[in-house]
Design an enzyme around this catalytic site. Structure first.
Site, PDB file in Angstrom:
ATOM      1  N   ASP A  59       0.855  -1.194   0.000  1.00  0.00           N
ATOM      2  CA  ASP A  59       0.000   0.000   0.000  1.00  0.00           C
ATOM      3  C   ASP A  59       0.891   1.244   0.000  1.00  0.00           C
ATOM      4  O   ASP A  59       2.100   1.145   0.217  1.00  0.00           O
ATOM      5  CB  ASP A  59      -0.971   0.010   1.191  1.00  0.00           C
ATOM      6  CG  ASP A  59      -0.280  -0.282   2.498  1.00  0.00           C
ATOM      7  OD1 ASP A  59       0.849   0.208   2.688  1.00  0.00           O
ATOM      8  OD2 ASP A  59      -0.859  -0.985   3.346  1.00  0.00           O
ATOM      9  N   ASP A  61       1.519   5.423   1.074  1.00  0.00           N
ATOM     10  CA  ASP A  61       1.199   6.590   1.894  1.00  0.00           C
ATOM     11  C   ASP A  61       1.779   7.809   1.209  1.00  0.00           C
ATOM     12  O   ASP A  61       2.902   7.765   0.695  1.00  0.00           O
ATOM     13  CB  ASP A  61       1.838   6.464   3.281  1.00  0.00           C
ATOM     14  CG  ASP A  61       1.254   5.303   4.056  1.00  0.00           C
ATOM     15  OD1 ASP A  61       0.088   5.395   4.446  1.00  0.00           O
ATOM     16  OD2 ASP A  61       1.959   4.286   4.224  1.00  0.00           O
ATOM     17  N   ASP A 137       8.314   6.829  13.087  1.00  0.00           N
ATOM     18  CA  ASP A 137       8.850   5.909  14.097  1.00  0.00           C
ATOM     19  C   ASP A 137      10.327   5.559  13.901  1.00  0.00           C
ATOM     20  O   ASP A 137      11.155   5.801  14.782  1.00  0.00           O
ATOM     21  CB  ASP A 137       7.972   4.640  14.225  1.00  0.00           C
ATOM     22  CG  ASP A 137       7.624   3.984  12.902  1.00  0.00           C
ATOM     23  OD1 ASP A 137       8.137   4.418  11.849  1.00  0.00           O
ATOM     24  OD2 ASP A 137       6.847   3.006  12.908  1.00  0.00           O
TER      25      ASP A 137
HETATM   26  P1  ATP Z   1       3.746  -1.790   6.021  1.00  0.00           P
HETATM   27  O1  ATP Z   1       4.591  -2.097   4.860  1.00  0.00           O
HETATM   28  O2  ATP Z   1       3.545  -2.966   6.890  1.00  0.00           O
HETATM   29  O3  ATP Z   1       2.460  -1.073   5.669  1.00  0.00           O
HETATM   30  P2  ATP Z   1       4.515   0.804   6.958  1.00  0.00           P
HETATM   31  O4  ATP Z   1       5.849   1.295   7.421  1.00  0.00           O
HETATM   32  O5  ATP Z   1       3.977   1.377   5.695  1.00  0.00           O
HETATM   33  O6  ATP Z   1       4.598  -0.768   6.901  1.00  0.00           O
HETATM   34  P3  ATP Z   1       2.120   1.794   8.125  1.00  0.00           P
HETATM   35  O7  ATP Z   1       1.410   1.314   9.348  1.00  0.00           O
HETATM   36  O8  ATP Z   1       1.450   1.666   6.826  1.00  0.00           O
HETATM   37  O9  ATP Z   1       3.509   1.043   8.127  1.00  0.00           O
HETATM   38  O10 ATP Z   1       2.525   3.311   8.419  1.00  0.00           O
HETATM   39  C1  ATP Z   1       3.010   4.166   7.394  1.00  0.00           C
HETATM   40  C2  ATP Z   1       4.086   5.076   7.941  1.00  0.00           C
HETATM   41  O11 ATP Z   1       3.542   5.908   8.977  1.00  0.00           O
HETATM   42  C3  ATP Z   1       5.264   4.357   8.599  1.00  0.00           C
HETATM   43  O12 ATP Z   1       6.216   3.975   7.657  1.00  0.00           O
HETATM   44  C4  ATP Z   1       5.776   5.422   9.547  1.00  0.00           C
HETATM   45  O13 ATP Z   1       6.538   6.392   8.886  1.00  0.00           O
HETATM   46  C5  ATP Z   1       4.503   6.112  10.005  1.00  0.00           C
HETATM   47  N1  ATP Z   1       3.966   5.501  11.233  1.00  0.00           N
HETATM   48  C6  ATP Z   1       3.034   4.526  11.339  1.00  0.00           C
HETATM   49  N2  ATP Z   1       2.760   4.223  12.602  1.00  0.00           N
HETATM   50  C7  ATP Z   1       3.533   5.048  13.353  1.00  0.00           C
HETATM   51  C8  ATP Z   1       3.691   5.241  14.754  1.00  0.00           C
HETATM   52  N3  ATP Z   1       3.014   4.506  15.621  1.00  0.00           N
HETATM   53  N4  ATP Z   1       4.574   6.196  15.144  1.00  0.00           N
HETATM   54  C9  ATP Z   1       5.250   6.945  14.255  1.00  0.00           C
HETATM   55  N5  ATP Z   1       5.142   6.806  12.938  1.00  0.00           N
HETATM   56  C10 ATP Z   1       4.298   5.880  12.476  1.00  0.00           C
HETATM   57 MG    MG Z   2       2.044   1.035   4.818  1.00  0.00          MG
END
Ligand code: ATP
Ligand code: MG
Length: 436
Positions: A59, A61, A137
């Site tokens: 996905d 962002d 994070d």
């Molecule tokens: P995945 O590939 O599993 O989706 P992801 O890193 O994209 O991993 P997401 O939950 O989709 O994880 O979150 C998107 C982004 O938002 C993360 O990469 C991070 O930069 C930020 N993020 C998400 N959750 C947090 C949190 N609890 N604290 C700080 N930043 C966060």
């Molecule tokens: Mg993600």
């Protein structure tokens, strides 16, 4: 000022540059629309990390300086979601792109709502790209990429950590884990999924902050728990959770089974997760109820035996045991009813498969939970709780043509008839034996 990624791109091992062919059209289109409206917009987070590692992101962002309302005005099929952390879901064809407004600088952090232990309750102060990066994070999750200009931005040395396979908390790790303990779980997820290690400071902060996980509202943990187990490396993630003493916080109902053998996870859970990992890696669907059936089975079984010993009929005992264990677990991880009701069905059908009543066979084969129940029976067989003969019978019958099915059922009837009359004979004989 933004530092382009391209300076270090050439240093990336294994040619880890972003391949524009891997980008989703929807993500590019959302970014372009925001640019055309005069806003800054970049891909960020997991999608940039995965693209750099050469994986296709699941996905996307987008981070922007447009407010949620401004984003919503630009896209017809969009809606603002979340309270604690407001974001906009923009629907493009079958994809949903998550658009977030740049978060404010850590200096502004005193203006955000916090719990007694420093947990952030709401975070909707806006800022610029740099402050947005500082509020993410881990450094590997704070890389930005502009798909229109093909430019990358790295404010936190995330690229170097990505090259070194390191997960490093941005800022002061203890404070960052305390302000949002879900990050503890996320750290474990990325360690398992990417095969990365924590930086030494992040690791010691994580070890110190483990108990904060218990402060996270149960409702927020359900999705994160699913992500930790359904990422294709769930077995490893579970071992890490056990090692860091997080498993007992997430699943207090498992406590009696987690005491011995420091690193090993209970066999039925390990096998379920290995199975789930194989399915995820083959692109097959996995379902939350199957995961929770396996995770909760040991306490459910213990309760089930107690209730049966207390004289409850088996199915009623099984339902009650399931309901009680699920209710207990919901204090830690809120399992939605749509999931727990299926856990109940899987366990009931699995029990009926083991009973093998000739009159129920056709119904069971057509039951919508047959597949999951059969898979769960395979797991119980793998840990020595179900006979090989039983499993072979159900394996054979499900693919057999109808005449063979009928034959197998009559053979079953005949043998159970024999069993019944034998047991009747034994029952009759007993009193006289006693009298002799
Ligand atoms: P995945 O590939 O599993 O989706 P992801 O890193 O994209 O991993 P997401 O939950 O989709 O994880 O979150 C998107 C982004 O938002 C993360 O990469 C991070 O930069 C930020 N993020 C998400 N959750 C947090 C949190 N609890 N604290 C700080 N930043 C966060
Ligand atoms: Mg993600």
């Amino acid at each position: 000022m933004s530092e382009p990624l391209s300076a270090s791109e050439s240093d990336l091992k294994h040619d880890h540059t972003i391949d524009p062919d891997m980008l989703s059209d929807a993500a590019v289109s959302v970014t372009r629309t925001l640019h055309q409206a005069g806003f800054e917009a970049l891909l960020v987070g997991g999608c940039v990390r995965d693209l750099l590692l050469g994986y296709r992101p699941k996905d996307y962002d987008v981070a922007t300086d447009a407010t949620p309302e401004q984003v919503q005005d630009l896209f017809r099929r969009s809606r603002i979601i979340g309270r604690r952390f407001r974001i906009v879901h923009v629907r493009m064809g079958r994809e949903i792109i998550e658009v977030t407004t740049f978060r404010g600088a850590p200096e502004d952090i005193d203006s955000v709502a916090r719990s007694d232990r420093g947990r952030i309750l709401a975070d909707n102060t806006w800022g610029d790209l740099d402050s947005d990066a500082q509020r993410r994070d881990f450094t590997i999750n704070a890389l930005y990429y502009d798909p229109i200009t093909n430019e990358g931005i790295d404010h936190v040395d995330g690229l170097a950590d990505l090259e070194d396979s390191i997960i490093r908390v941005i800022g002061e790790p203890y404070r960052r884990f305390a302000e949002d303990p879900v990050r503890l779980l996320r750290a474990v997820r990325f360690m398992a999924k990417l095969g990365f290690d924590l930086s030494p400071e992040s690791r010691s902060a994580l070890e110190e902050c483990v108990e904060f996980l218990g402060d996270v509202p149960a409702a927020r943990l359900f999705d994160e728990v699913l992500k930790v187990f359904h990422n294709g490396r769930g077995e490893l993630a579970c071992q890490l959770l056990k090692q860091f003493n997080m498993l007992e916080i997430l699943f207090p109902v498992l406590e009696p089974w987690l005491k011995d053998d420091a690193d090993a996870i209970p066999p039925i859970i390990g096998k379920a997760l290995a199975n789930t990992d194989a399915r995820v890696q083959q692109g097959k669907p996995v379902i939350a109820p199957f995961l929770f059936t396996a995770m909760l089975w040991m306490p459910i079984q213990a309760r089930f035996e107690q209730l049966k010993d207390a004289g409850k009929p088996p199915i009623e005992a099984l339902h009650r045991a399931t309901d009680q264990v699920v209710a207990d677990e919901c204090h830690s991880v809120a399992i939605p009813r749509r999931v727990s009701s299926v856990v109940r069905e899987i366990l009931e059908i699995e029990h009926r498969l083991a009973e093998r009543r000739s009159r129920s066979i056709h119904g069971l084969l057509e039951n919508r939970r047959f597949r999951a129940a059969y898979d769960f029976m395979l797991l119980r067989n793998a840990v020595g709780e179900r006979d090989d003969e039983l499993v072979k019978w159900w394996t054979d019958i499900q693919d057999a043509p109808e005449p063979v099915v009928v034959e197998m059922i009559s053979a079953l009837k005949a043998s159970s008839g024999k069993r019944r009359s034998r047991s009747r004979r034994t029952r009759k004989r007993k009193p006289s034996e006693c009298q002799e």
